[in-house]
Structures are given as C-alpha cells and as structure tokens.
Design a protein around this motif. Structure first.
Motif: not given
Length: 136
Positions: A37-45, A72-79, A81-84, A87-91
């Motif tokens: 949760w914290w990693m997704r929250d920080r990526a969104s932040w 490169p569109d870093v915000p899109s990459v981070l968003r 990742w948050c929605g995948d 990826q979350q299951e692999m992490v």
C-alpha cells in the motif's frame, strides 16, 4: 514468511558531476499488505507532483509547461505500475520470499526509485555476515 518490511523512495540526479540521492520517504511496514500500500501510495504521490494539472490554483500562472514528447513519461509509468495487479502480485511474492524489490523509472534528468525489503532478511544477512567473520 517475512513479517516486517523497510520501504524507501528516493530521487537520484546529477549535481556537480556526481550522482546524488534525495530521500523522499521511508516507512517501516508491519505487514506485507501495508508495504505494498505504501509503495503504491508513494508512486501515486510522486506522479501527482510530477504531473500537476495546469489549472491547479497552487501554482502561479504560466509556471507549468508541457515537456517534449521525447521525454519519458514518469508519471504515467508510476500510475501504470500502481494499477497493474499482476505487477503487485509479483512484488508481493518477491517480498514474501525475502528478496529486495526495486521499482525504478527515469526521465531525462532524474531517476525515481521505490525500494522495499524484508527486515527479517536484512537481519539474517547481517547475522550470516557476522558469523562468517572472525573476531580479531
């Protein structure tokens, strides 16, 4: 099962010819779910701060300008990742196995890194290193 996780967010850039890391946050998560949760929250932040809306009243007029399509569109990459979910299951699997997880993306000036690792795995590595060294 690893029960506690240390999570970090860092931005890296070049200053005076040297690579410099700027810590953006650290969290000691008591559970795997809270670490994710914290990693997704920080990526969104980070994404929301890197890609603010031009009409946001907290920014002075004309202070935000679009970047070239080649940047490169870093915000899109981070968003993304948050929605995948996959990826979350692999992490989650990697962290549960005691492995270090690093999610990184960069634009033309800065690298953004999310890092998480098991506190138990860190303790085991330190103990193994101490047992392997001789006392002088």
């Amino acid at each position: 099962m690893h029960d506690e996780f240390l999570c970090h967010v860092t931005a890296y850039g070049i200053c005076g010819g040297r690579r410099i890391g700027v810590p953006l946050g650290t969290y000691r998560a008591p559970t795997l779910a809270l670490a994710l949760w914290w990693m997704r929250d920080r990526a969104s932040w980070m994404a929301s701060r890197l890609d603010p809306q031009p009409d946001d009243p907290t920014f002075p007029p004309n202070s935000i300008a679009p970047v070239a399509d080649t940047v490169p569109d870093v915000p899109s990459v981070l968003r993304a990742w948050c929605g995948d979910t996959l990826q979350q299951e692999m992490v989650a699997e990697e962290l549960a196995a005691g492995k270090l997880v690093r999610i990184a993306t960069s634009d033309d000036t800065t690298e953004y890194e999310l890092l998480a690792e098991s506190v138990d795995a860190l303790r085991m590595q330190r103990t193994a290193a101490a047992l392997g060294s001789s006392a002088a």
